[in-house]
Design an enzyme around this catalytic site. Structure first.
Site, PDB file in Angstrom:
ATOM      1  N   TYR A  32       0.807  -1.218   0.000  1.00 61.58           N
ATOM      2  CA  TYR A  32       0.000   0.000   0.000  1.00 61.58           C
ATOM      3  C   TYR A  32       0.843   1.271   0.000  1.00 61.58           C
ATOM      4  CZ  TYR A  32      -3.732  -3.252   1.205  1.00 61.58           C
ATOM      5  OH  TYR A  32      -4.624  -4.301   1.194  1.00 61.58           O
ATOM      6  N   HIS A  37      -4.708   6.313  -0.800  1.00 58.25           N
ATOM      7  CA  HIS A  37      -5.307   6.132   0.519  1.00 58.25           C
ATOM      8  C   HIS A  37      -4.284   6.270   1.638  1.00 58.25           C
ATOM      9  CE1 HIS A  37      -9.271   5.518   1.919  1.00 58.25           C
ATOM     10  NE2 HIS A  37      -9.252   4.237   2.165  1.00 58.25           N
ATOM     11  N   PHE A  82      -5.627  -1.369   9.621  1.00 59.49           N
ATOM     12  CA  PHE A  82      -6.238  -1.102   8.326  1.00 59.49           C
ATOM     13  C   PHE A  82      -7.250   0.037   8.470  1.00 59.49           C
ATOM     14  CE2 PHE A  82      -4.391  -5.223   7.539  1.00 59.49           C
ATOM     15  CZ  PHE A  82      -3.859  -5.068   6.264  1.00 59.49           C
ATOM     16  N   ASN A  84     -10.317   0.843   7.748  1.00 54.19           N
ATOM     17  CA  ASN A  84     -11.694   0.779   8.234  1.00 54.19           C
ATOM     18  C   ASN A  84     -11.806   0.641   9.741  1.00 54.19           C
ATOM     19  OD1 ASN A  84     -12.185   0.836   5.526  1.00 54.19           O
ATOM     20  ND2 ASN A  84     -13.310  -1.090   5.440  1.00 54.19           N
ATOM     21  N   ASN A 130     -13.885   6.061   5.303  1.00 52.39           N
ATOM     22  CA  ASN A 130     -14.065   4.971   6.269  1.00 52.39           C
ATOM     23  C   ASN A 130     -13.184   5.097   7.506  1.00 52.39           C
ATOM     24  OD1 ASN A 130     -16.096   3.686   4.837  1.00 52.39           O
ATOM     25  ND2 ASN A 130     -14.665   2.423   3.659  1.00 52.39           N
TER      26      ASN A 130
END
Length: 204
Positions: A32, A37, A82, A84, A130
């Protein structure tokens, strides 16, 4: 131009309690790195570098480090839960240090802003993000300041949102993000110093 290094004190710094929490949002794992994000992580890493503060200690389901910003003890955090579930780490840290939610500064991506644009807010809804949703839900409050970092909108309405935010920047857009990191660091310093209105007026 301001001198970033003048904003941050050198160790040992203050010995009182941790007063602020600065959280960069993103997803853990090298796959990532560099994604849209993860610009919250990227901004947090830059801030940590300016503070000479390694963010490597594992605690609160996060990588953390303690910095001195504007003469105050500040916990820098990159949740490893993560995106969320970011609120789990924030909730645990503020409970441990008894930090008021108004002293939590969140750095996160925003697809409604062009790449490199930043927007400061004293509080507000999650706006579909989120990570912010999780923090609001688990702290039972939306009254925390946040610095939203523009990553650009989807190329067309039917484009998959997850694919977009987990994608990477073009070289041009990546440079726009890089160029704004000093401004984000300055905005954090102003917020911690009690000058959020000045920060909003300067950078919004």
């Amino acid at each position: 131009m301001f001198d970033l290094k003048s904003l941050f004190s050198s160790p040992p710094g203050p010995t009182g309690p941790v007063e602020f929490l600065v959280v960069g949002l993103g997803n853990p794992g090298s796959q990532y790195d560099g994604t849209r994000h993860n610009v919250g992580f990227r901004a947090l890493d830059y801030l940590a570098q300016q503070c000479a503060c390694p963010v490597k200690k594992l605690k609160f389901q996060s990588l953390i480090g303690e910095a001195t910003i504007a003469g105050r003890r500040v916990l820098l955090m990159k949740p490893s839960t993560f995106m969320n579930n970011s609120g789990q780490a924030v909730r645990d840290a503020i409970a441990f240090y008894k930090i008021p939610v108004e002293h939590v500064v969140v750095l996160c991506d925003d697809i409604s802003l062009d790449p490199g644009k930043i927007r400061l807010r004293r509080k507000g809804s999650a706006g579909g993000h989120n990570g912010l949703k999780s923090i609001i839900y688990l702290t039972n409050s939306d009254a925390f300041p946040r610095i939203k970092i523009g990553v650009g909108a989807k190329p067309h309405p039917d484009y998959d949102l997850a694919r977009w935010v987990l994608g990477r920047f073009s070289p041009e857009d990546d440079q726009k993000i890089q160029d704004r990191l000093p401004d984000i660091a300055k905005a954090v310093e102003l917020i911690v110093d009690g000058n959020i209105e000045r920060a909003m007026n300067q950078f919004n």
